[in-house]
Design a protein around this motif. Structure first.
Motif, PDB file in Angstrom:
ATOM      1  N   ARG A   1      13.870   3.625  -0.145  1.00  0.00           N
ATOM      2  CA  ARG A   1      13.280   2.418  -0.708  1.00  0.00           C
ATOM      3  C   ARG A   1      14.151   1.213  -0.368  1.00  0.00           C
ATOM      4  O   ARG A   1      15.253   1.345   0.155  1.00  0.00           O
ATOM      5  CB  ARG A   1      13.121   2.587  -2.218  1.00  0.00           C
TER       6      ARG A   1
ATOM      7  N   SER B   1       8.338   0.801  -2.462  1.00  0.00           N
ATOM      8  CA  SER B   1       8.847   0.194  -1.234  1.00  0.00           C
ATOM      9  C   SER B   1       9.370   1.250  -0.274  1.00  0.00           C
ATOM     10  O   SER B   1       9.678   2.378  -0.659  1.00  0.00           O
ATOM     11  CB  SER B   1       9.959  -0.804  -1.566  1.00  0.00           C
ATOM     12  N   THR B   2       9.456   0.866   0.990  1.00  0.00           N
ATOM     13  CA  THR B   2       9.964   1.733   2.059  1.00  0.00           C
ATOM     14  C   THR B   2      10.837   0.900   2.993  1.00  0.00           C
ATOM     15  O   THR B   2      10.863  -0.330   2.911  1.00  0.00           O
ATOM     16  CB  THR B   2       8.816   2.357   2.872  1.00  0.00           C
TER      17      THR B   2
ATOM     18  N   MET C   1       5.857  -1.536   2.034  1.00  0.00           N
ATOM     19  CA  MET C   1       5.463  -1.050   0.721  1.00  0.00           C
ATOM     20  C   MET C   1       4.093  -0.408   0.805  1.00  0.00           C
ATOM     21  O   MET C   1       3.257  -0.800   1.630  1.00  0.00           O
ATOM     22  CB  MET C   1       5.436  -2.182  -0.311  1.00  0.00           C
ATOM     23  N   VAL C   2       3.884   0.590  -0.051  1.00  0.00           N
ATOM     24  CA  VAL C   2       2.573   1.195  -0.260  1.00  0.00           C
ATOM     25  C   VAL C   2       2.149   0.887  -1.693  1.00  0.00           C
ATOM     26  O   VAL C   2       2.937   1.058  -2.623  1.00  0.00           O
ATOM     27  CB  VAL C   2       2.590   2.725  -0.067  1.00  0.00           C
TER      28      VAL C   2
ATOM     29  N   ALA D   1       5.829   2.832   5.529  1.00  0.00           N
ATOM     30  CA  ALA D   1       4.809   2.680   4.489  1.00  0.00           C
ATOM     31  C   ALA D   1       3.509   3.342   4.919  1.00  0.00           C
ATOM     32  O   ALA D   1       2.859   4.045   4.126  1.00  0.00           O
ATOM     33  CB  ALA D   1       4.588   1.196   4.192  1.00  0.00           C
TER      34      ALA D   1
ATOM     35  N   GLU E   1       8.352  -4.239  -6.442  1.00  0.00           N
ATOM     36  CA  GLU E   1       7.257  -3.273  -6.311  1.00  0.00           C
ATOM     37  C   GLU E   1       6.143  -3.568  -7.318  1.00  0.00           C
ATOM     38  O   GLU E   1       4.948  -3.520  -6.982  1.00  0.00           O
ATOM     39  CB  GLU E   1       7.802  -1.856  -6.500  1.00  0.00           C
TER      40      GLU E   1
ATOM     41  N   VAL F   1      -0.998  -0.912   2.602  1.00  0.00           N
ATOM     42  CA  VAL F   1       0.355  -0.907   3.166  1.00  0.00           C
ATOM     43  C   VAL F   1       0.729  -2.324   3.599  1.00  0.00           C
ATOM     44  O   VAL F   1      -0.118  -3.100   4.055  1.00  0.00           O
ATOM     45  CB  VAL F   1       0.487   0.081   4.345  1.00  0.00           C
TER      46      VAL F   1
END
Length: 355
Positions: free
Chosen positions: A211, A50-51, A181-182, A57, A36, A165
């Motif tokens: 995450r 993170s997603t 991820m954002v 995201a 990240e 994103v």
């Protein structure tokens, strides 16, 4: 059959995944935090989280901007479905704009759709081609920048959008298997992400989205470390395609006019995608449309409102160009292009007119 896209995984990737497994810490941990941080630094962002997917995201970024019922989100019609579904899921109304001449929606297309109810703009980079995010940011609206199809070089640009994103699907610029991820531009944006994800010390709220695990993040870190090589391979293949197609009936005028990291190599062909796909298949090459569907058709709007996007949908052929494509398969693709996109005299102007 040569696939349209596939990931590039090597022994280094396998080694770091094995190391993560052998560490006995396979959930979200230090490797996740490192990934990240590195990706946030990659685009000069303030903070990244993170997603589980790129779609998640985007949903997180919309939530961070408090998009909801009564709000309008301006986005292109010429994109993948996940953008539309993410806007609908948060309760906002999607306001679609047309594509530009080179597939990407730019500031004039977005500006024409802004109203007093506009909450934000989603600005995708497409096929590796980067939109003019500076001009879009100057429209004065919050912006979510979509890097799913165009990861820039390390620290080659400052983040101008409020949130960026990323997607790490197997066929994206880098992969973690699945994931997203954002990245927030500002400290305020970072604080909002932490609040939503329950990452503050006094938070009693659980994370809004899962995450990445340390296993997935380890793969992401390995892919980032090799990204310069990814780019150099893409550039070499793009040069071969451009040379091959230059005097053909296909159109590649964007090649020198725009900066690209060549996530895709799209061409316009006057005879259309369907015929190209049928002919390329006979040579063992899989091609794809630029996008699978147009968002305005999904919500019942007329093609007449989106002439550029409709043209792109009908005439765009996306050719295989990915780091794991070897020289033998690339030669097959080039030979197929020479035969399918037959040579013919070319005029100085483009074959195509855009509005």
């Amino acid at each position: 059959m040569i696939l349209h896209s596939r990931p590039w995984l090597n022994d280094d990737d396998r080694l770091v995944v094995d190391q993560a497994i052998n560490s006995e810490w396979i959930g979200t941990g230090k490797k996740t935090q490192q990934f990240e941080t590195e990706l946030a630094n990659w685009v000069y962002g303030s903070f990244g989280v993170s997603t589980g997917s790129g779609t998640a995201a985007l949903q997180l970024a919309l939530k961070a901007l408090s998009c909801g019922p009564g709000d309008e989100v301006v986005m292109p019609t010429y994109v993948c479905r996940s953008l539309l579904t993410s806007v609908l899921q948060c309760g906002a109304k999607p306001i679609l704009c047309d594509a530009g001449s080179d597939w990407i929606a730019e500031a004039p297309q977005f500006a024409a759709k802004l109203t007093r109810r506009t909450k934000c703009i989603i600005a995708p980079h497409l096929y590796g081609l980067f939109c003019d995010i500076d001009a879009i940011a100057e429209l004065g609206m919050p912006v979510i920048e979509d890097f799913a199809q165009a990861l820039p070089e390390r620290r080659s640009r400052s983040l101008r959008s409020d949130y960026a994103v990323f997607s790490f699907h197997p066929t994206k610029c880098i992969t973690t298997g699945e994931g997203g991820m954002v990245v927030a531009k500002s400290a305020e944006g970072a604080a909002r992400l932490k609040e939503i994800m329950g990452m503050t010390s006094n938070s009693l709220v659980g994370p809004a989205f899962p995450r990445l695990s340390d296993i997935a993040a380890s793969l992401g870190l390995s892919q980032l470390a090799r990204y310069d090589e990814f780019l150099s391979r893409r550039v070499r293949m793009a040069e071969k395609y451009a040379e091959c197609i230059r005097n053909s009936s296909a159109e590649v005028r964007w090649y020198k006019a725009r900066k690209s990291m060549f996530f895709r190599f799209p061409v316009h062909w006057r005879s259309g995608f369907q015929l190209a796909a049928e002919r390329m298949e006979k040579f063992g090459v899989t091609v794809r449309r630029g996008v699978d569907e147009l968002m305005h058709r999904l919500i019942g709007e007329s093609d007449e409102l989106y002439p550029n996007a409709t043209f792109h949908y009908d005439k765009t052929v996306s050719l295989p160009i990915y780091p794991s494509l070897d020289n033998t398969d690339l030669r097959i693709c080039l030979d197929a292009c020479e035969k399918v996109f037959e040579k013919q005299p070319r005029e100085n102007e483009s074959h195509y007119e855009f509005r």
